[in-house]
Write an enzyme that holds these catalytic residues in place. Sequence first.
Site, PDB file in Angstrom:
ATOM      1  N   ASP A 141       0.868  -1.184   0.000  1.00  0.00           N
ATOM      2  CA  ASP A 141       0.000   0.000   0.000  1.00  0.00           C
ATOM      3  C   ASP A 141       0.902   1.231   0.000  1.00  0.00           C
ATOM      4  O   ASP A 141       1.762   1.376   0.880  1.00  0.00           O
ATOM      5  CB  ASP A 141      -0.887   0.018   1.243  1.00  0.00           C
ATOM      6  CG  ASP A 141      -1.872  -1.140   1.275  1.00  0.00           C
ATOM      7  OD1 ASP A 141      -2.170  -1.691   0.200  1.00  0.00           O
ATOM      8  OD2 ASP A 141      -2.339  -1.491   2.373  1.00  0.00           O
ATOM      9  N   GLU A 203      -9.036  -0.110  -4.889  1.00  0.00           N
ATOM     10  CA  GLU A 203      -8.221   0.663  -3.948  1.00  0.00           C
ATOM     11  C   GLU A 203      -7.114   1.397  -4.699  1.00  0.00           C
ATOM     12  O   GLU A 203      -6.250   0.747  -5.298  1.00  0.00           O
ATOM     13  CB  GLU A 203      -7.600  -0.256  -2.885  1.00  0.00           C
ATOM     14  CG  GLU A 203      -8.625  -1.013  -2.060  1.00  0.00           C
ATOM     15  CD  GLU A 203      -7.979  -2.019  -1.113  1.00  0.00           C
ATOM     16  OE1 GLU A 203      -6.737  -2.093  -1.064  1.00  0.00           O
ATOM     17  OE2 GLU A 203      -8.732  -2.741  -0.427  1.00  0.00           O
ATOM     18  N   HIS A 206      -3.372   0.246  -3.413  1.00  0.00           N
ATOM     19  CA  HIS A 206      -2.931  -1.145  -3.285  1.00  0.00           C
ATOM     20  C   HIS A 206      -2.378  -1.651  -4.617  1.00  0.00           C
ATOM     21  O   HIS A 206      -3.088  -1.687  -5.619  1.00  0.00           O
ATOM     22  CB  HIS A 206      -4.113  -2.014  -2.842  1.00  0.00           C
ATOM     23  CG  HIS A 206      -3.791  -3.475  -2.712  1.00  0.00           C
ATOM     24  ND1 HIS A 206      -3.841  -4.150  -1.515  1.00  0.00           N
ATOM     25  CD2 HIS A 206      -3.437  -4.407  -3.635  1.00  0.00           C
ATOM     26  CE1 HIS A 206      -3.535  -5.431  -1.701  1.00  0.00           C
ATOM     27  NE2 HIS A 206      -3.278  -5.595  -2.994  1.00  0.00           N
TER      28      HIS A 206
END
Length: 229
Positions: A141, A203, A206
């Site tokens: 991340d 996301e 990510h």
Amino acid sequence: MRPYHQIPIVECGEPLVEIPLELFAWESPHPYARLGAAYGEYSPYFLRQSVVNRLIKAQHYLESPRPYWRIQIFDAYRPVAVQQFMVDYSFALAVKERGLIEAELTPHQRQEIWQAVYEIWAVPSLDEKTPPPHSTGAAVDVTLVDDSGQVVNMGSPIDEMSERSHPDYYANNEQPAAQEYHAHRQLLCDVMLKAGFQRNPKEWWHFCYGDQMWAWLSNQPTALYGRVS
């Protein structure tokens, strides 16, 4: 089961190695460790060797359009125990944010909150065929830090449980800063994809290389990395 869990894993045995943090921005103490998550043998700043190599490439690619910007590593390797800790924490936080009391939740409320949690968080599965991506050491991340050392505004924080987390949320949004947020997300995505990563479709932060999600998004028949025990 997520769609990528259908991809078989052929573990290559590559080791987890420490990320050379001097090349990146990072937080200390780690955000999840501050909450009480215990990482055990490894820190959250470990990844598989090839994943680290590609992360270094992404940082070099970033330096071309933004010479003094840095990729900030928010989270990398995450044991299943930490995955479970953060899933439980996120559920409790979502209950609190809704002004509810966990002991008084109706079945419908409980189901709705768990659904929101699992939109962002992978199930903390101990099944070797369905490992949470971060438990493989193949997912990271990340965000960006500018030349003044400030975290770049991406339009939503990492781990936010809302549609704002979707990568293209601001692409056609009429908010005043929407195009700036989208440009920042796109810059991050461009350098990571150029280095061989794939981005989670839900996301903006990510990215992965070598795990089941990567194989699924890359149309690869097998994943390279399973769970690190």
